[in-house]
Design a protein around this motif. Structure first.
Motif, PDB file in Angstrom:
ATOM      1  N   PHE A  82       0.870  -1.120  -0.122  1.00 18.48           N
ATOM      2  CA  PHE A  82      -0.129   0.030  -0.079  1.00 18.48           C
ATOM      3  C   PHE A  82       0.607   1.288   0.047  1.00 18.48           C
ATOM      4  O   PHE A  82       1.921   1.339   0.724  1.00 18.48           O
ATOM      5  CB  PHE A  82      -0.776  -0.057   1.102  1.00 18.48           C
ATOM      6  CG  PHE A  82      -1.614  -1.413   1.539  1.00 18.48           C
ATOM      7  CD1 PHE A  82      -2.712  -1.677   0.404  1.00 18.48           C
ATOM      8  CD2 PHE A  82      -1.313  -2.065   2.643  1.00 18.48           C
ATOM      9  CE1 PHE A  82      -3.436  -2.918   0.920  1.00 18.48           C
ATOM     10  CE2 PHE A  82      -1.699  -3.307   2.628  1.00 18.48           C
ATOM     11  CZ  PHE A  82      -2.979  -3.635   2.051  1.00 18.48           C
ATOM     12  N   ASP A 113      -6.588   5.846   4.768  1.00 17.37           N
ATOM     13  CA  ASP A 113      -6.371   4.699   5.267  1.00 17.37           C
ATOM     14  C   ASP A 113      -5.389   4.410   6.266  1.00 17.37           C
ATOM     15  O   ASP A 113      -4.138   4.203   5.952  1.00 17.37           O
ATOM     16  CB  ASP A 113      -6.628   3.182   4.379  1.00 17.37           C
ATOM     17  CG  ASP A 113      -6.938   1.974   5.031  1.00 17.37           C
ATOM     18  OD1 ASP A 113      -6.439   1.534   6.209  1.00 17.37           O
ATOM     19  OD2 ASP A 113      -7.972   1.403   4.427  1.00 17.37           O
ATOM     20  N   LYS A 164      -3.555   0.751   6.444  1.00 22.71           N
ATOM     21  CA  LYS A 164      -2.694   0.391   5.245  1.00 22.71           C
ATOM     22  C   LYS A 164      -1.398   1.262   4.934  1.00 22.71           C
ATOM     23  O   LYS A 164      -0.603   0.889   4.664  1.00 22.71           O
ATOM     24  CB  LYS A 164      -3.805   0.363   3.983  1.00 22.71           C
ATOM     25  CG  LYS A 164      -4.728  -0.729   3.845  1.00 22.71           C
ATOM     26  CD  LYS A 164      -5.593  -0.654   2.881  1.00 22.71           C
ATOM     27  CE  LYS A 164      -6.565  -2.055   2.686  1.00 22.71           C
ATOM     28  NZ  LYS A 164      -7.349  -1.896   1.417  1.00 22.71           N
TER      29      LYS A 164
END
Length: 600
Positions: A468, A489, A492
């Motif tokens: 990620f 996020d 991630k």
């Protein structure tokens, strides 16, 4: 000085009202045309600037480092240290507040909390911010609602019922108090009332409870403040308050639960787990553990310590469930383990089941299947949803004899793929919570032994840090995902790269610690990580854990612990989040270089 100046904008929110007025009196508004140099690189500055309108470029030579916008301030380094590390110039027409150097320095001298903003290194800023947030949370404890506390069940008996009946009822519901109905009035009788009547006054167990009950009830509502309960208990010398919702009694609040809430009731929950006689008792304790997280956060407890407390309570819960559901043969010859964030001791809120079982030898299949179903089923009933990857006791792949695990490890390292890497990560983070801990110790020793020197495997294993992207751009701006509601996020983009990068280094060096912070410390001790960078990594990790926990606790308001929206953060939090992601970015680069990932 315009009254429009936002004193709630960090770091000015740390000033006292008198200090804010002092600053306001000294402020001026200045205009910069496009392209004008405001502070030259290496020069001092006579003021601290706060942008009202426009964009300011921060440059290192010809390199553009960042674009600053409204409410951003610059340049504290030039102000405090007398020399700017970077140059600042107007990208477009800009208006700024100008705070004179001598005024700002006086405020720094008199206000340590304000001064902390001017620390040069990321770790100190993050550390001070968390400490400041914690101080602000203490005042919210007394504004909590009674509905957030543990209430004893609203169980009733009739005034004509006997002392013996009342005692059996209390034992049945595991409570020390009952409501007593006597016509139109309602009272309370306690276990102490029963004991005094029988032991001290030699009353028969067939005595009616009417004369032993107290009918001078003090009542509150579930949405009343905890502070109201504490005041009434103190003023009226009451140890219990009846909680009613309109005309319906919903529970009994005891003084020990109020004090436990204010002081931290983890030890109370631990005691209830130890005394649990069945699955229903454990389910009640599991619900209290979830509520305890909110309490601990409100108290300002450090997120690391919350993780340790929750992990300890969950360990006790799983251990007690293991005792209640596992046959003697499995209890004596099995090791119940937890994996993932639970194994690392970083679990702050309830998530999926991540557990397994190592057996010292073969178990009768019917007995094993019965235990698998009972154990995982009970956890589901407690609110722990099944693991999407089926990493749980009910899956035969994660509940089997020791030799089978060792054979799996050999296969994972010999024929590595994404699944093998994931399984190694899962097992390496495992922690024993019940049974024979030597079984897990042997499994991990074999894993470390087989992985030692396997640089190709370790490099492929470490490559997952690039699964990620880090959500920070070239100019240190936060990159949101429009498909996720302009959110980032945290897991991630920030937490996973730190966890997995540290885990990869720990596996390479054969470390037995499971917690990420403990692994960072050990890697620092071994000289793998520089002390200052290890501190930055530790603080960045904790800061993102804190943001994630706050998001999880706010889920009822539509937030999420995985996603964070920069627009919902204060400017200070956004600035620190940029710093935290910058640390993650540097750590990724370190891992790539350390494992020579460019060769793959």
């Amino acid at each position: 000085m315009p009254k429009a100046f936002d004193a709630a904008n960090p770091p000015f929110d740390r000033l006292t009202p008198h200090e804010v007025e002092t600053l306001r009196a000294a402020l001026d508004v200045v205009y910069f045309p496009p392209g004008e140099s405001i502070i030259d690189q290496g020069a001092s500055s006579g003021a601290l600037f706060v942008i009202i309108k426009g964009t300011i470029e921060e440059r290192d030579g010809t390199d553009l480092l960042a674009l600053l916008g409204p409410k951003d301030s610059f340049d504290s380094r030039a102000l405090v240290h007398g020399k700017s590390g970077h140059a600042f110039l107007a990208r477009e027409e800009a208006l700024c507040y100008s705070a004179p150097r001598h005024t700002v320095l006086d405020l720094i001298q008199s206000n340590p909390r304000f001064a902390s903003f001017f620390y040069g290194d990321i770790a100190r800023k993050l550390d001070e911010f968390v400490r400041d947030e914690d101080e602000q949370r203490h005042g919210s404890m007394m504004r909590a609602r009674i509905s957030e506390l543990f209430l004893h069940p609203a169980a009733f008996i009739d005034a004509d019922d006997t002392v013996g009946t009342a005692g059996r009822k209390m034992q049945e519901i595991n409570s020390n108090a009952l409501f007593v109905r006597d016509g139109d009035r309602t009272g309370i009788i306690t276990g102490m009332n029963l004991s005094k009547a029988v032991i001290l006054k030699c009353r028969s167990t067939q005595t009616s409870v009417r004369d032993l009950a107290h009918f001078d009830l003090v009542t509150l509502r579930p949405d009343d403040f905890v502070s109201s309960a504490l005041v009434l208990m103190t003023k009226l010398n009451k140890r219990r308050i009846a909680i009613r919702d309109d005309e319906r009694f919903v529970g009994i609040l005891e003084d020990i639960d109020v004090l436990g809430f204010l002081a931290g009731s983890a030890q109370v929950i631990a005691g209830r787990i130890e005394r649990a006689a069945n699955r229903d008792d454990l389910a009640a304790a599991a619900r209290q553990t979830t509520a305890q997280v909110r309490t601990l956060r409100r108290q300002g407890i450090d997120v690391e310590l919350i993780g340790e407390i929750v992990s300890d309570l969950n360990q006790r819960l799983l251990s007690r469930l293991f005792d209640l559901t596992a046959p003697a043969e499995i209890r004596a010859g099995g090791c119940l383990m937890v994996m993932g964030s639970e194994g690392r001791g970083e679990q702050t809120a309830r998530t999926d089941q991540d557990n397994g079982l190592i057996l010292s030898g073969a178990i009768e299949q019917a007995e094993l299947d019965k235990f698998r179903t009972a154990f995982s089923g009970a956890l589901s009933d407690f609110g722990f949803p099944p693991c999407p990857g089926h990493v749980m006791v009910s899956n035969p792949a994660w509940s089997k004899p020791l030799p089978d695990y060792i054979a799996d490890i050999r296969s994972w390292l010999a024929l590595p793929d994404d699944t093998a890497h994931m399984n190694v990560a899962i097992l390496f983070d495992a922690r024993c919570v019940a049974g024979d801990t030597t079984l897990l110790t042997e499994v991990k020793a074999k894993l470390i032994e087989m992985a030692r020197g396997e640089q190709a495997f370790l490099a492929h294993f470490a490559r997952a840090i690039d699964l990620f992207p880090t959500p920070i751009g070239l100019f240190k701006h936060l990159i949101t995902s429009a498909g996720k509601g302009d959110a980032i996020d945290l897991k991630k983009g920030g937490l996973f790269p730190i966890v997995h990068g540290v885990r990869s280094l720990a596996l390479e060096h054969g470390l037995v610690e499971t917690a990420t912070d403990k692994r960072i410390d050990r890697l620092c001790d071994k000289g793998v990580l520089h002390a200052e960078f290890a501190r930055e990594l530790h603080q960045a990790f904790n800061f993102m854990l804190m943001l994630r926990l706050d998001g999880l606790l706010a889920e009822s308001a539509g937030a999420t612990g995985t996603l964070v929206r920069p627009s919902s953060l204060s400017s200070m939090e956004r600035d620190l989040l940029r710093d935290a992601f910058y640390v993650v970015k540097k750590f990724r680069e370190f891992i790539r270089h350390h494992f020579n990932l460019g060769a793959f």
